[in-house]
Design a protein around this motif. Structure first.
Motif, mmCIF file in Angstrom:
data_model
loop_
_atom_site.group_PDB
_atom_site.id
_atom_site.type_symbol
_atom_site.label_atom_id
_atom_site.label_comp_id
_atom_site.label_asym_id
_atom_site.label_seq_id
_atom_site.Cartn_x
_atom_site.Cartn_y
_atom_site.Cartn_z
ATOM 1 N N LEU A 9 0.837 -1.203 0.000
ATOM 2 C CA LEU A 9 0.000 0.000 0.000
ATOM 3 C C LEU A 9 0.872 1.254 0.000
ATOM 4 O O LEU A 9 0.568 2.239 -0.685
ATOM 5 C CB LEU A 9 -0.940 -0.014 1.211
ATOM 6 N N HIS A 10 1.978 1.210 0.741
ATOM 7 C CA HIS A 10 2.910 2.332 0.776
ATOM 8 C C HIS A 10 3.507 2.589 -0.612
ATOM 9 O O HIS A 10 3.524 3.733 -1.087
ATOM 10 C CB HIS A 10 4.024 2.055 1.791
ATOM 11 N N VAL A 11 3.969 1.542 -1.260
ATOM 12 C CA VAL A 11 4.576 1.690 -2.586
ATOM 13 C C VAL A 11 3.547 2.230 -3.582
ATOM 14 O O VAL A 11 3.850 3.149 -4.368
ATOM 15 C CB VAL A 11 5.183 0.354 -3.072
ATOM 16 N N ALA A 12 2.338 1.705 -3.568
ATOM 17 C CA ALA A 12 1.292 2.193 -4.470
ATOM 18 C C ALA A 12 0.961 3.659 -4.189
ATOM 19 O O ALA A 12 0.772 4.454 -5.119
ATOM 20 C CB ALA A 12 0.039 1.329 -4.330
ATOM 21 N N SER A 13 0.916 4.023 -2.922
ATOM 22 C CA SER A 13 0.645 5.418 -2.551
ATOM 23 C C SER A 13 1.771 6.336 -2.986
ATOM 24 O O SER A 13 1.527 7.455 -3.450
ATOM 25 C CB SER A 13 0.448 5.536 -1.040
ATOM 26 N N VAL A 14 3.003 5.877 -2.844
ATOM 27 C CA VAL A 14 4.160 6.677 -3.270
ATOM 28 C C VAL A 14 4.106 6.913 -4.779
ATOM 29 O O VAL A 14 4.317 8.038 -5.246
ATOM 30 C CB VAL A 14 5.486 5.990 -2.875
ATOM 31 N N ILE A 15 3.814 5.881 -5.536
ATOM 32 C CA ILE A 15 3.727 6.019 -6.998
ATOM 33 C C ILE A 15 2.639 7.024 -7.363
ATOM 34 O O ILE A 15 2.846 7.905 -8.209
ATOM 35 C CB ILE A 15 3.484 4.654 -7.662
ATOM 36 N N THR A 16 1.495 6.917 -6.727
ATOM 37 C CA THR A 16 0.388 7.840 -6.992
ATOM 38 C C THR A 16 0.758 9.263 -6.614
ATOM 39 O O THR A 16 0.520 10.212 -7.373
ATOM 40 C CB THR A 16 -0.871 7.393 -6.222
ATOM 41 N N VAL A 18 3.850 10.663 -6.223
ATOM 42 C CA VAL A 18 4.925 11.217 -7.053
ATOM 43 C C VAL A 18 4.395 11.553 -8.448
ATOM 44 O O VAL A 18 4.749 12.596 -9.015
ATOM 45 C CB VAL A 18 6.126 10.250 -7.117
ATOM 46 N N SER A 19 3.546 10.708 -8.988
ATOM 47 C CA SER A 19 2.945 11.013 -10.296
ATOM 48 C C SER A 19 2.159 12.311 -10.232
ATOM 49 O O SER A 19 2.298 13.178 -11.098
ATOM 50 C CB SER A 19 2.010 9.887 -10.736
ATOM 51 N N GLY A 20 1.332 12.437 -9.212
ATOM 52 C CA GLY A 20 0.548 13.662 -9.049
ATOM 53 C C GLY A 20 1.418 14.883 -8.824
ATOM 54 O O GLY A 20 1.133 15.973 -9.329
ATOM 55 N N LEU A 21 2.498 14.714 -8.066
ATOM 56 C CA LEU A 21 3.413 15.820 -7.807
ATOM 57 C C LEU A 21 4.091 16.275 -9.101
ATOM 58 O O LEU A 21 4.249 17.476 -9.349
ATOM 59 C CB LEU A 21 4.460 15.413 -6.768
ATOM 60 N N LEU A 22 4.467 15.330 -9.938
ATOM 61 C CA LEU A 22 5.075 15.683 -11.222
ATOM 62 C C LEU A 22 4.076 16.410 -12.126
ATOM 63 O O LEU A 22 4.429 17.386 -12.795
ATOM 64 C CB LEU A 22 5.629 14.447 -11.925
ATOM 65 N N LEU A 109 10.167 27.405 -11.443
ATOM 66 C CA LEU A 109 9.198 26.318 -11.626
ATOM 67 C C LEU A 109 9.652 25.315 -12.694
ATOM 68 O O LEU A 109 9.255 24.160 -12.650
ATOM 69 C CB LEU A 109 7.817 26.880 -11.987
ATOM 70 N N ARG A 110 10.484 25.768 -13.626
ATOM 71 C CA ARG A 110 10.982 24.848 -14.668
ATOM 72 C C ARG A 110 11.827 23.729 -14.076
ATOM 73 O O ARG A 110 11.972 22.670 -14.676
ATOM 74 C CB ARG A 110 11.832 25.609 -15.678
ATOM 75 N N PHE A 111 12.401 23.972 -12.902
ATOM 76 C CA PHE A 111 13.336 23.008 -12.312
ATOM 77 C C PHE A 111 12.692 22.114 -11.252
ATOM 78 O O PHE A 111 13.359 21.258 -10.689
ATOM 79 C CB PHE A 111 14.531 23.752 -11.696
ATOM 80 N N VAL A 112 11.415 22.325 -10.991
ATOM 81 C CA VAL A 112 10.753 21.560 -9.926
ATOM 82 C C VAL A 112 10.611 20.092 -10.313
ATOM 83 O O VAL A 112 10.938 19.204 -9.519
ATOM 84 C CB VAL A 112 9.388 22.188 -9.549
ATOM 85 N N ALA A 113 10.145 19.790 -11.510
ATOM 86 C CA ALA A 113 9.958 18.392 -11.918
ATOM 87 C C ALA A 113 11.283 17.616 -11.901
ATOM 88 O O ALA A 113 11.334 16.516 -11.335
ATOM 89 C CB ALA A 113 9.283 18.310 -13.290
ATOM 90 N N PRO A 114 12.361 18.163 -12.459
ATOM 91 C CA PRO A 114 13.635 17.430 -12.352
ATOM 92 C C PRO A 114 14.092 17.265 -10.903
ATOM 93 O O PRO A 114 14.657 16.221 -10.553
ATOM 94 C CB PRO A 114 14.626 18.298 -13.147
ATOM 95 N N ALA A 115 13.837 18.252 -10.069
ATOM 96 C CA ALA A 115 14.216 18.149 -8.651
ATOM 97 C C ALA A 115 13.441 17.028 -7.964
ATOM 98 O O ALA A 115 13.991 16.292 -7.141
ATOM 99 C CB ALA A 115 13.990 19.480 -7.934
ATOM 100 N N VAL A 116 12.165 16.887 -8.311
ATOM 101 C CA VAL A 116 11.348 15.804 -7.754
ATOM 102 C C VAL A 116 11.930 14.455 -8.169
ATOM 103 O O VAL A 116 12.072 13.549 -7.346
ATOM 104 C CB VAL A 116 9.873 15.924 -8.220
ATOM 105 N N ILE A 117 12.304 14.328 -9.426
ATOM 106 C CA ILE A 117 12.865 13.066 -9.915
ATOM 107 C C ILE A 117 14.168 12.731 -9.192
ATOM 108 O O ILE A 117 14.387 11.588 -8.773
ATOM 109 C CB ILE A 117 13.063 13.118 -11.446
ATOM 110 N N VAL A 118 15.028 13.714 -9.001
ATOM 111 C CA VAL A 118 16.300 13.482 -8.305
ATOM 112 C C VAL A 118 16.044 13.078 -6.850
ATOM 113 O O VAL A 118 16.665 12.134 -6.337
ATOM 114 C CB VAL A 118 17.202 14.738 -8.386
ATOM 115 N N ALA A 119 15.128 13.777 -6.177
ATOM 116 C CA ALA A 119 14.821 13.458 -4.780
ATOM 117 C C ALA A 119 14.242 12.054 -4.656
ATOM 118 O O ALA A 119 14.627 11.293 -3.749
ATOM 119 C CB ALA A 119 13.852 14.487 -4.199
#
Length: 132
Positions: A9-16, A18-22, A109-119
């Motif tokens: 459930l944790h992994v599924a929630s994380v995927i959901t 992070v997708s929404g955050l991106l 804001l242009r750098f937020v999505a790449p920052a999320v991916i790195v984190a």
């Protein structure tokens, strides 16, 4: 079995989450008003509840695994807090833009999505490898 169910459930929630955050990050940087409204509805109905579930199940897993105090978890938590805070910041920004379409979009804001991916990549490495 309960531990594995909570972990799944944790992994599924994380995927959901992070997708929404991106999606939030990309929409905040480039979206028009129609896209912003749809993204805000999705965020309210899906991404935010997923974030709550990430925290609840994450704490439960850490308690069950007796990992509080583990170096990898201590390094992971600031990144998770950063992603959670970023979610709140982006959601607030989209709310302001929806109210006032002339709201200035900062170039950062242009750098937020790449920052999320790195984190997220750093978090995954810490969790999977548990080197510390």
């Amino acid at each position: 079995m309960i531990y594995l169910s909570i972990k799944a459930l944790h992994v599924a929630s994380v995927i959901t989450f992070v997708s929404g955050l991106l999606v939030l990050a990309v929409c905040a940087a480039t979206g028009n008003l129609v896209t912003l409204r749809a993204t805000r509805r999705w965020d309210h109905r899906v991404t935010t509840p997923a974030l709550a579930l990430v925290w609840i199940t994450g704490v439960a897993i850490a308690l069950m695994g007796h990992w509080f105090g583990a170096a990898w978890l201590i390094l992971k938590l600031p990144l998770v807090v950063l992603l959670s805070a970023l979610h709140g910041t982006l959601a607030g920004f989209l709310r302001r833009v929806e109210r006032d379409a002339s709201e200035h979009r900062p170039p950062v804001l242009r750098f937020v999505a790449p920052a999320v991916i790195v984190a997220v990549a750093a978090i995954v490495c810490l969790v999977v490898l548990k080197l510390f």
